[in-house]
Enzyme design. Structure first.
Site, PDB file in Angstrom:
ATOM      1  CG  ASP A   1      -1.547  -1.185   1.634  1.00 47.78           C
ATOM      2  OD1 ASP A   1      -1.512  -2.131   0.860  1.00 47.78           O
ATOM      3  OD2 ASP A   1      -2.143  -1.216   2.727  1.00 47.78           O
TER       4      ASP A   1
ATOM      5  CD  GLU B   1      -6.709  -5.270   3.953  1.00 47.75           C
ATOM      6  OE1 GLU B   1      -6.126  -5.946   4.812  1.00 47.75           O
ATOM      7  OE2 GLU B   1      -6.371  -5.286   2.756  1.00 47.75           O
TER       8      GLU B   1
HETATM    9  C1  FRU Z   1      -3.730  -3.712   2.699  1.00 44.37           C
HETATM   10  C2  FRU Z   1      -3.081  -4.110   4.011  1.00 44.37           C
HETATM   11  C3  FRU Z   1      -3.463  -3.139   5.111  1.00 44.37           C
HETATM   12  C4  FRU Z   1      -2.327  -3.270   6.079  1.00 44.37           C
HETATM   13  C5  FRU Z   1      -1.153  -3.500   5.163  1.00 44.37           C
HETATM   14  C6  FRU Z   1      -0.125  -4.431   5.713  1.00 44.37           C
HETATM   15  O1  FRU Z   1      -3.084  -4.215   1.576  1.00 44.37           O
HETATM   16  O2  FRU Z   1      -3.438  -5.439   4.347  1.00 44.37           O
HETATM   17  O3  FRU Z   1      -4.727  -3.374   5.679  1.00 44.37           O
HETATM   18  O4  FRU Z   1      -2.160  -2.140   6.884  1.00 44.37           O
HETATM   19  O5  FRU Z   1      -1.672  -4.031   3.963  1.00 44.37           O
HETATM   20  O6  FRU Z   1       0.971  -4.509   4.849  1.00 44.37           O
END
Ligand code: FRU
Length: 501
Positions: free
Chosen positions: A26, A208
């Site tokens: 992300d 998310e």
């Molecule tokens: C989304 C996610 C988020 C988390 C991060 C961990 O892709 O799963 O929810 O904060 O990636 O790398």
């Protein structure tokens, strides 16, 4: 050079951000500050797998070329640094400022590891920077917001100034409950619960990376709506990871959606009724920049899908970000629609420097290579008019029977991206896909802007009303551009191709 290194270089994007040889997911902490766009991102500084999550860091002034910087916020024995956001705190409400220097404050999720007394918990923590975002200090009293939940994460913070007052608002997910939780704070350290949104619309996977921001409908400052975006995985319209959005109102405490289609749990038959940031397979964890100039709303996403990321044929670097997009909110067909354009230097008008143009040409049935149009990294702007063909469009990164088909099926009302013959597809069973999005002709035409890169296509259809973003892994020699029509003919009104490399 090893075989792996050759493969890596083959697919390395020219227009998109990617790391040299490590894992990313992300985008995090997006902010425009002191004339510079900062892109932080989920990064494993030590390898190509999803581990040791820390915030990597890059900066740009044109949103196209990025300069790499050392890891900004590093994991340690106690915690991984999961996703979050950054705000500029000019009034030093947090007290982290020093000697007249106002701080940047990062709000991130601490994902506590076995060495921590909070093992298994996800809670929200702070770090601050007094040098414009290049070095960061973790707050000694972390975490600042802890529900003792294993899935409470991805805080996005913004400054609310409105009828209800003037304070910081945080949105974060309870991922497994398909909920976005809202909190408020005066100092970024003490948080007061406000409300919960969800479950609503698509709930085929965990929620998310949420975001909440106001938008002037059609640019009218008297007509402001609030947009809540939330990514989900899986459960996207074409499978796997994707981002949906809701349009409604926010009174400083509660977000009320005007676009919730169904109450309660997801109906898989209704995915087409929900609103998606992007209909392709590879646009995930999209969030917007804080403090973008002129109140613009700029978003970027991780150009990937949790379905197959671990198998991507990109060897040591994994994987790219999307292009940066400017979003606006428009009233279309009785509903609100986020409309997206590429931002930064790539937004320059294509007619300024086209290397290949066509006007008013028929596409006869079959597939026809456009001599002189070949390229691996290009922007294509095309306006098409249906004829008797049931499907028509372009094939990019083509070679013989190979290529990525981007077309329209007018009777079905769909935009199609077909990557079944796009090159390397057999690394995962879900990858060789044919994906669709709803599309309607405007004044009898279909207008597509397509950005082609070494490992991706991003399609902005009908002026950005519908977008589709997909990874592809063609051979470097697959560079032909063709037009095609199935079961009849169609027409090109105008075609401009700009070569970037
Ligand atoms: C989304 C996610 C988020 C988390 C991060 C961990 O892709 O799963 O929810 O904060 O990636 O790398």
């Amino acid at each position: 050079m090893t075989a792996a290194a050759t493969t890596t270089d083959t697919f390395r994007p020219a227009l998109h951000f990617a790391t040299r040889n490590t894992w990313i997911n992300d985008p995090n902490g997006l902010i425009f500050h002191d004339g510079v766009y900062h892109l932080y991102y989920q990064n494993n500084p030590f390898g190509s797998e999803h581990a040791n999550l820390s915030w990597g860091h890059a900066t740009s002034t044109d949103l196209v070329s990025w300069t790499n910087h050392p890891v900004a916020i590093a994991c340690d024995e106690q915690e991984d640094i999961f996703s979050g956001s950054i705000v500029f705190d000019p009034q030093n409400t947090s007290g982290f400022g020093k000697d007249g220097t106002a701080p940047l404050v990062a709000i991130y999720t601490s994902a506590y590891k076995p060495a921590s007394a909070l093992e298994g918990v996800q809670a929200q923590s702070l770090a601050y920077s007094l040098d414009g975002g290049y070095t960061w200090t973790k707050y000694a009293e972390n975490p600042v917001l802890n529900r003792r939940s294993a899935d409470f994460r991805d805080p996005k913070v913004f400054r609310y100034s409105g009828p209800a007052g003037d304070y910081w608002v945080l949105v974060a997910v309870e991922a497994q409950d398909f909920q976005v939780l809202l909190y408020k704070s005066l100092d970024l350290k003490n948080w007061e619960y406000l409300s919960t949104f969800g479950p609503a619309n698509a709930t085929g996977g965990i929620w998310e990376c949420p975001d909440l921001f106001p938008m002037a409908v059609g640019g009218d400052p008297e007509d402001v709506k609030w947009v809540l975006t939330v990514n989900l995985n899986p459960g996207g319209p074409n499978g796997g990871s994707a981002g949906q959005y809701f349009v409604g109102d926010f009174d400083g405490a509660t977000f009320t959606s005007a676009t919730t289609v169904t109450e309660g749990l997801q109906d898989p038959e209704r995915l087409g009724d929900y609103q998606w940031l992007d209909w392709g397979r590879d646009y995930y964890a999209a969030v917007s920049f804080s403090d973008a100039p002129q109140g613009r709303r700029l978003m970027i996403a991780w150009m990937n899908n949790w379905q197959y990321v671990h198998e991507l044929p990109t060897a040591s670097w994994r994987s790219p970000m999307s292009l940066v997009r400017e979003v606006s909110l428009q009233r279309l067909d009785g509903s609100w629609r986020l409309v997206q354009q590429v931002a930064g230097d790539l937004a320059l008008h294509p007619e300024l420097n086209p290397s290949f143009t066509l006007a008013e040409v028929e596409i006869a049935e079959g597939q026809h290579i456009l001599r002189g149009a070949a390229g691996a990294v290009q922007r294509i702007d095309v306006t098409l008019t249906p004829g008797t063909a049931e499907e028509f469009g372009l094939v990019v990164r083509g070679e013989g029977a190979l290529g990525t088909r981007i077309g329209v099926r007018p009777a079905e009302g769909t935009l199609v991206v077909d990557r079944r013959e796009s090159g390397h597809t057999d690394f995962h069973e879900a990858f060789a896909s044919i994906d669709t999005a709803p599309i309607r002709a405007a004044d009898g035409h279909y207008r597509l802007t397509i950005f082609v890169d070494h490992c991706s296509v991003e399609v902005f259809a009908q002026g950005g009303q519908v977008t589709m973003t997909e990874l592809i892994f063609p051979s470097p020699s697959s560079n032909d551009v063709s037009v095609y029509a199935v079961g009849g003919s169609a027409a090109i009104n105008t075609l401009h191709i700009t070569q970037y490399a």
